[in-house]
Scaffold this motif. Structure first.
Motif, PDB file in Angstrom:
ATOM      1  N   LYS A 114      -4.441   4.429  -0.064  1.00  0.00           N
ATOM      2  CA  LYS A 114      -4.043   5.255   1.079  1.00  0.00           C
ATOM      3  C   LYS A 114      -4.748   4.851   2.369  1.00  0.00           C
ATOM      4  O   LYS A 114      -4.156   4.934   3.451  1.00  0.00           O
ATOM      5  N   SER A 122       0.815  -1.215   0.000  1.00  0.00           N
ATOM      6  CA  SER A 122       0.000   0.000   0.000  1.00  0.00           C
ATOM      7  C   SER A 122       0.845   1.260   0.000  1.00  0.00           C
ATOM      8  O   SER A 122       0.355   2.345  -0.346  1.00  0.00           O
ATOM      9  N   GLU A 123       2.109   1.149   0.374  1.00  0.00           N
ATOM     10  CA  GLU A 123       3.001   2.309   0.362  1.00  0.00           C
ATOM     11  C   GLU A 123       3.325   2.751  -1.056  1.00  0.00           C
ATOM     12  O   GLU A 123       3.751   3.889  -1.275  1.00  0.00           O
ATOM     13  N   LYS A 124       3.119   1.859  -2.023  1.00  0.00           N
ATOM     14  CA  LYS A 124       3.495   2.138  -3.407  1.00  0.00           C
ATOM     15  C   LYS A 124       2.299   2.365  -4.321  1.00  0.00           C
ATOM     16  O   LYS A 124       2.468   2.555  -5.516  1.00  0.00           O
ATOM     17  N   ARG A 177      -2.995   1.873   3.681  1.00  0.00           N
ATOM     18  CA  ARG A 177      -1.689   2.298   4.188  1.00  0.00           C
ATOM     19  C   ARG A 177      -1.835   2.952   5.569  1.00  0.00           C
ATOM     20  O   ARG A 177      -1.026   2.713   6.472  1.00  0.00           O
ATOM     21  N   ALA A 218      -1.028   4.671  -4.775  1.00  0.00           N
ATOM     22  CA  ALA A 218      -1.654   5.901  -4.287  1.00  0.00           C
ATOM     23  C   ALA A 218      -3.095   5.702  -3.837  1.00  0.00           C
ATOM     24  O   ALA A 218      -3.518   6.249  -2.812  1.00  0.00           O
ATOM     25  N   PHE A 219      -3.874   4.905  -4.589  1.00  0.00           N
ATOM     26  CA  PHE A 219      -5.289   4.766  -4.249  1.00  0.00           C
ATOM     27  C   PHE A 219      -5.534   3.771  -3.119  1.00  0.00           C
ATOM     28  O   PHE A 219      -6.676   3.485  -2.780  1.00  0.00           O
TER      29      PHE A 219
END
Length: 244
Positions: free
Chosen positions: A37, A30-32, A40, A34-35
């Motif tokens: 977030k 999830s760190e890589k 993350r 964007a959607f």
């Protein structure tokens, strides 16, 4: 991490062993993306709660039965992440560049056209990333729809992402029959064979629970043992968290 915090709240002394250099497991992807977030933020919240608690965290530590037996632990709880499935060997007939997509890998592929074996959640997620990167992607799904095992919220989110990627082609009811040096063959809904030219293939044939690994550990322990999350069965972030 959820299990560690729950046990701590019940008055236990807790040691959390992590084989990598950071907490987060499969959720690190999830760190890589964007959607992702919200996922993350959930991962970061759990990491923050663990790190500021009295849970003893040991990173870069692959725990085994000998280590755990020597630690004086009364209970061991295993929560290994899922492991990727690999398709039958007869399908792989060529020597083209081949990748097996593991959600937490976070690597980029630089081919201009990519083709996935099966459109599970990992495949669709990865497709979205490549679609945004401008790659031309063909996504094969052997069932008659994509994301059929996903929660409705996740499914709606991913379908929306797919709709925003004009360079992504999704083909359902497609059973992959062979991977050659520069092409992939699949059987359509009527049984007819169709061949797609592609310089690179990404396999995402699903995941399997780490139950065998958990049972192997259980056999060597002198204390009580419990398996949770992906060590029990394939599920979602929600079901894994609830099992803790």
């Amino acid at each position: 991490m959820t299990a560690a915090l729950e046990l701590l709240s019940r008055g236990h002394e807790v040691t959390l062993y992590e084989a990598s250099d950071s907490l987060g497991g499969t959720l690190k992807f999830s760190e890589k993306v964007a959607f992702k977030k919200d996922l993350r933020k959930f991962k970061d919240y759990l990491v923050d709660q663990v790190m500021k608690s009295d849970v003893k965290v040991k990173l870069n530590t692959q725990a085994d039965s000998a280590m755990l037996n020597g630690s004086g632990s009364d209970i061991v709880i295993a929560a290994w992440v899922l492991r990727p499935l690999f398709p039958p060997s007869p399908v792989l007939m060529g020597t083209m560049s081949l990748r097996l997509w593991i959600p937490m890998a976070g690597k980029r592929a630089w081919a201009m056209k990519l083709l996935c074996w099966e459109a599970g959640r990992s495949a669709v997620r990865r497709r979205s990333i490549w679609g945004v990167m401008g790659k031309r992607v063909t996504l094969l799904e052997m069932r008659d729809g994509i994301l059929m095992d996903a929660s409705q919220t996740h499914k709606d989110e991913m379908i929306y992402e797919i709709g925003n990627c004009e360079n992504v082609n999704v083909i359902t009811s497609a059973m992959c029959t062979g991977i050659n040096r520069d092409s992939v063959a699949y059987a359509g809904p009527e049984g007819d064979e169709i061949i797609i030219s592609t310089p690179q293939v990404v396999l995402s044939a699903g995941m399997k629970a780490a139950s065998d690994k958990a049972e192997e550990l259980r056999a060597g322990l002198d204390c009580d043992f419990y398996a949770i999350g992906d060590c029990q069965k394939i599920g979602t972030v929600e079901s894994a968290t609830k099992s803790a």
